[in-house]
Design a protein around this motif. Structure first.
Motif, PDB file in Angstrom:
ATOM      1  N   ASP A   1      34.309  30.418 -29.378  1.00  0.00           N
ATOM      2  CA  ASP A   1      34.799  29.762 -30.605  1.00  0.00           C
ATOM      3  C   ASP A   1      36.043  28.932 -30.300  1.00  0.00           C
ATOM      4  N   ALA A   2      36.935  29.515 -29.507  1.00  0.00           N
ATOM      5  CA  ALA A   2      38.175  28.797 -29.168  1.00  0.00           C
ATOM      6  C   ALA A   2      37.841  27.524 -28.391  1.00  0.00           C
ATOM      7  N   LEU A   3      36.898  27.633 -27.476  1.00  0.00           N
ATOM      8  CA  LEU A   3      36.528  26.453 -26.685  1.00  0.00           C
ATOM      9  C   LEU A   3      35.956  25.358 -27.583  1.00  0.00           C
ATOM     10  N   ALA A   4      35.200  25.770 -28.585  1.00  0.00           N
ATOM     11  CA  ALA A   4      34.651  24.775 -29.521  1.00  0.00           C
ATOM     12  C   ALA A   4      35.795  24.074 -30.250  1.00  0.00           C
ATOM     13  N   ALA A   5      36.844  24.831 -30.594  1.00  0.00           N
ATOM     14  CA  ALA A   5      38.006  24.235 -31.276  1.00  0.00           C
ATOM     15  C   ALA A   5      38.738  23.262 -30.343  1.00  0.00           C
ATOM     16  N   PHE A   6      38.938  23.684 -29.096  1.00  0.00           N
ATOM     17  CA  PHE A   6      39.592  22.780 -28.137  1.00  0.00           C
ATOM     18  C   PHE A   6      38.749  21.509 -27.966  1.00  0.00           C
ATOM     19  N   GLU A   7      37.439  21.690 -27.948  1.00  0.00           N
ATOM     20  CA  GLU A   7      36.581  20.511 -27.759  1.00  0.00           C
ATOM     21  C   GLU A   7      36.739  19.527 -28.928  1.00  0.00           C
ATOM     22  N   ARG A   8      36.858  20.078 -30.147  1.00  0.00           N
ATOM     23  CA  ARG A   8      37.010  19.172 -31.302  1.00  0.00           C
ATOM     24  C   ARG A   8      38.286  18.317 -31.147  1.00  0.00           C
ATOM     25  N   VAL A   9      39.329  18.912 -30.561  1.00  0.00           N
ATOM     26  CA  VAL A   9      40.560  18.129 -30.350  1.00  0.00           C
ATOM     27  C   VAL A   9      40.361  17.140 -29.194  1.00  0.00           C
ATOM     28  N   PHE A  10      39.848  17.635 -28.085  1.00  0.00           N
ATOM     29  CA  PHE A  10      39.723  16.770 -26.893  1.00  0.00           C
ATOM     30  C   PHE A  10      38.813  15.572 -27.190  1.00  0.00           C
ATOM     31  N   ALA A  11      37.794  15.800 -28.009  1.00  0.00           N
ATOM     32  CA  ALA A  11      36.841  14.704 -28.314  1.00  0.00           C
ATOM     33  C   ALA A  11      37.528  13.559 -29.051  1.00  0.00           C
ATOM     34  N   LYS A  12      38.695  13.880 -29.656  1.00  0.00           N
ATOM     35  CA  LYS A  12      39.387  12.833 -30.444  1.00  0.00           C
ATOM     36  C   LYS A  12      40.516  12.160 -29.668  1.00  0.00           C
ATOM     37  N   VAL A  13      40.638  12.473 -28.385  1.00  0.00           N
ATOM     38  CA  VAL A  13      41.723  11.861 -27.594  1.00  0.00           C
ATOM     39  C   VAL A  13      41.295  10.451 -27.197  1.00  0.00           C
TER      40      VAL A  13
ATOM     41  N   ALA B   1      35.771  22.640 -17.800  1.00  0.00           N
ATOM     42  CA  ALA B   1      34.538  21.879 -18.049  1.00  0.00           C
ATOM     43  C   ALA B   1      34.785  20.801 -19.114  1.00  0.00           C
ATOM     44  N   LEU B   2      35.563  21.153 -20.146  1.00  0.00           N
ATOM     45  CA  LEU B   2      35.846  20.163 -21.205  1.00  0.00           C
ATOM     46  C   LEU B   2      36.691  19.008 -20.668  1.00  0.00           C
ATOM     47  N   ILE B   3      37.670  19.361 -19.850  1.00  0.00           N
ATOM     48  CA  ILE B   3      38.550  18.327 -19.281  1.00  0.00           C
ATOM     49  C   ILE B   3      37.724  17.353 -18.449  1.00  0.00           C
ATOM     50  N   ALA B   4      36.769  17.899 -17.697  1.00  0.00           N
ATOM     51  CA  ALA B   4      35.897  17.032 -16.885  1.00  0.00           C
ATOM     52  C   ALA B   4      34.988  16.207 -17.798  1.00  0.00           C
ATOM     53  N   ARG B   5      34.410  16.862 -18.825  1.00  0.00           N
ATOM     54  CA  ARG B   5      33.455  16.152 -19.694  1.00  0.00           C
ATOM     55  C   ARG B   5      34.112  14.963 -20.387  1.00  0.00           C
ATOM     56  N   TYR B   6      35.361  15.138 -20.824  1.00  0.00           N
ATOM     57  CA  TYR B   6      36.031  14.058 -21.559  1.00  0.00           C
ATOM     58  C   TYR B   6      36.941  13.209 -20.650  1.00  0.00           C
ATOM     59  N   ALA B   7      36.823  13.444 -19.342  1.00  0.00           N
ATOM     60  CA  ALA B   7      37.585  12.668 -18.349  1.00  0.00           C
ATOM     61  C   ALA B   7      39.080  12.577 -18.703  1.00  0.00           C
ATOM     62  N   LEU B   8      39.674  13.745 -18.974  1.00  0.00           N
ATOM     63  CA  LEU B   8      41.095  13.794 -19.350  1.00  0.00           C
ATOM     64  C   LEU B   8      41.940  14.165 -18.131  1.00  0.00           C
ATOM     65  N   PRO B   9      43.205  13.761 -18.122  1.00  0.00           N
ATOM     66  CA  PRO B   9      44.044  14.076 -16.951  1.00  0.00           C
ATOM     67  C   PRO B   9      44.649  15.485 -17.018  1.00  0.00           C
ATOM     68  N   TYR B  10      44.260  16.268 -18.011  1.00  0.00           N
ATOM     69  CA  TYR B  10      44.893  17.571 -18.246  1.00  0.00           C
ATOM     70  C   TYR B  10      44.643  18.534 -17.082  1.00  0.00           C
ATOM     71  N   VAL B  11      45.549  19.522 -17.000  1.00  0.00           N
ATOM     72  CA  VAL B  11      45.454  20.504 -15.913  1.00  0.00           C
ATOM     73  C   VAL B  11      45.417  21.906 -16.508  1.00  0.00           C
ATOM     74  N   THR B  12      44.428  22.687 -16.108  1.00  0.00           N
ATOM     75  CA  THR B  12      44.366  24.067 -16.583  1.00  0.00           C
ATOM     76  C   THR B  12      44.155  25.003 -15.408  1.00  0.00           C
ATOM     77  N   TYR B  13      44.758  26.165 -15.498  1.00  0.00           N
ATOM     78  CA  TYR B  13      44.549  27.222 -14.487  1.00  0.00           C
ATOM     79  C   TYR B  13      44.980  28.526 -15.143  1.00  0.00           C
ATOM     80  N   ASN B  14      44.544  29.640 -14.575  1.00  0.00           N
ATOM     81  CA  ASN B  14      44.960  30.910 -15.166  1.00  0.00           C
ATOM     82  C   ASN B  14      45.355  31.912 -14.106  1.00  0.00           C
ATOM     83  N   ILE B  15      46.314  32.719 -14.517  1.00  0.00           N
ATOM     84  CA  ILE B  15      46.753  33.843 -13.694  1.00  0.00           C
ATOM     85  C   ILE B  15      46.359  35.055 -14.536  1.00  0.00           C
TER      86      ILE B  15
END
Ligand SMILES: Cc1ncc(COP(=O)(O)O)c(C=O)c1O
Length: 475
Positions: free
Chosen positions: A463-475, A384-398
């Protein structure tokens, strides 16, 4: 029962990764990185001093290859559940999980108590047989019926060495095929084709070419290439073993389709090679039946590490059928025909007690599934964060193995015309992201991989997602 609620759509991920490495790096700017450096200067003075001293006595200043060292490694003094604390009192969410073994969460009290009891009774090692060795081997067999016999060793690296030796002794063949990009420890014969598929001996400094002359790599997921290798080897004495990480190289950094393992099994049967599953990471993290239980594929040999000693030292081993494991018959009377493995601290009561109680507790609490649900929540939030900030990043989980590719460095292809100009900035970016996440309170594995544990409640993940968002928002 298993940590994976939905297997990733691998072709879709591959497309997104291709787009990521076709896009220039998207990272926080230099001014933002300077702010993060300033945070470290202000808040981690004790770690900085420790790092300066470490650099005098430890090569590179850190003992672990994956330790965060930009701007300096953190001096960690406390671990508990989902968190780590450094010597300056900063608290971090721990997604490194010591490299993977602590599915129950950090420094789990019950395991600590059992280890302490054992130490009070007989100390860490005697060199004789101990009940815990039997209990651990039997428990592994209960969870993974293919593992009829289990030999405990000191590390995953040793488990891989032993598996290759067993495969060669049993089949009388010599070639070993691994998948490009996979890490199977640091023994001479497998430091070949590491991290970036196709790189062959690029990282084999200090290793004579003869040591890996019989090691070959094929591209992740490429069954045609594997068949071609097996066919070529058949004309040259044959293949002893095909070794795979069942979720794909580097814990699925290069993910493989669900049916890949079954198809490799079929090829191994066709060519008379043993199938070796390196379950150093997946062994019990994906579920008590491991990847072999999840994929319902029978390997001939299974390599263990990490969880097998519950995060305590000397974590490794190899297991398989009675017949194949017969090449390792232990004890003095077996000398002569056997394939030699061993070690002063192999199968010490401490590691076996820690491993035994960890596996019992993981099973009782459903830890792999709970950790997997935490991975699902984190991945969904990152998406959701990657979409919100329109970043090219890729995430998936096993399950509880979450990948967050921001630079795509490990997916660069040697065929890429700008491979060597792209490599540097993309590698640097991983370190920069890792530093930024840590300054925001989250420790990852090399800035791109995240292991979740049972201790990662919804609140911790949010909490972790909030931390990731603080970084992504600054890209
Ligand atoms: C898949 C895999 N195999 C083998 C190893 C080597 O295990 P160890 O570090 O215990 O030697 C690792 C370590 O991370 C690993 O991830």
């Amino acid at each position: 029962m298993y940590a994976i609620s939905e297997y990733p759509d691998v072709p879709a991920i591959e497309k997104r990764i291709e787009a990521l490495i076709g896009t220039p790096v998207r990272r926080p700017g230099d001014a933002v990185l300077a702010d993060y450096h300033a945070w470290y200067e202000k808040n981690t003075a004790t770690s900085k001093a420790a790092a300066e001293e470490a650099a005098r006595f430890i090569p590179g200043g850190v003992q672990h290859n994956l330790a965060l060292n930009d701007p300096w490694p953190l001096d960690i003094v406390r671990a508990e559940g989902a968190y780590l604390w450094d010597a300056d009192g900063n608290r971090y969410i721990d997604f490194l999980q010591a490299g993977g073994p602590t599915v129950l969460g950090g420094n789990y009290p019950l395991i600590r108590e059992k280890v302490t009891e054992l130490l009070a009774e007989c100390g860490p090692v005697t060199g004789m047989l101990h009940q815990y060795e039997i209990r651990l081997a039997k428990l592994i067999h209960d969870f993974m019926p293919n593992v009829q016999k289990f030999r405990m060793l000191g590390s995953g690296t040793e488990g891989v060495m032993a598996a290759i030796r067993a495969a060669r002794a049993y089949t009388g063949k010599a070639h070993v095929i691994k998948v490009g990009g996979a890490y199977h420890g640091w023994s001479d014969q497998v430091v070949y084709g590491l991290r970036i598929p196709g790189t062959g001996s690029l990282e084999a400094a200090g290793i004579p070419a003869g040591a890996y002359a019989l090691t070959q790599e094929t591209a992740p997921g490429d069954l045609d290439a594997l068949r071609a290798r097996l066919t070529a080897n058949a004309a040259e004495g044959g293949t002893a073993a095909v070794m795979v990480e069942p979720v794909g190289p580097e814990s699925g950094t290069h993910p493989v389709r669900h049916e890949f393992n079954r198809q490799v099994r079929e090829l191994c049967d066709e060519f008379g090679a043993l199938l070796v599953f390196d379950e150093v990471v997946t062994g019990f993290r994906l579920g008590m039946g491991g990847a072999q239980g999840y994929f319902e594929v029978r390997p001939d040999l299974t390599v263990f590490g990490k969880c097998v000693a519950g995060g305590y030292p000397a974590a490794g081993g190899v297991g398989g059928s009675d017949e194949v494991m017969g090449v390792f018959a232990g004890g003095l009377t077996a000398a002569g025909k056997r394939a030699l493995i061993g070690g002063t601290l192999a199968a010490n009561p401490l590691s076996c007690a820690a491993g035994y109680h960890t596996l019992v507790e993981m099973d009782r609490t459903g830890a792999p599934v709970k950790a997997g649900r935490a991975g699902d929540r984190l991945r969904a939030g990152l998406d959701a964060l990657i979409a919100r900030y329109a970043l090219p990043y890729v995430t998936y989980n096993i399950g509880s193995i979450v990948h967050l590719h921001t630079s795509g460095v490990l997916h660069l292809s040697l065929d890429h015309p700008d491979f060597f100009t792209e490599l540097g900035p993309r590698k640097d970016m991983l370190e920069q992201m890792s530093m930024a996440y840590a300054a925001e309170g989250v420790i990852t594995l090399a800035g791109s991989r995240i292991y979740t544990s049972m201790a990662d409640t919804d609140a911790v993940i949010d909490d972790a997602l909030a931390a990731f968002e603080r970084v992504f928002a600054k890209v």
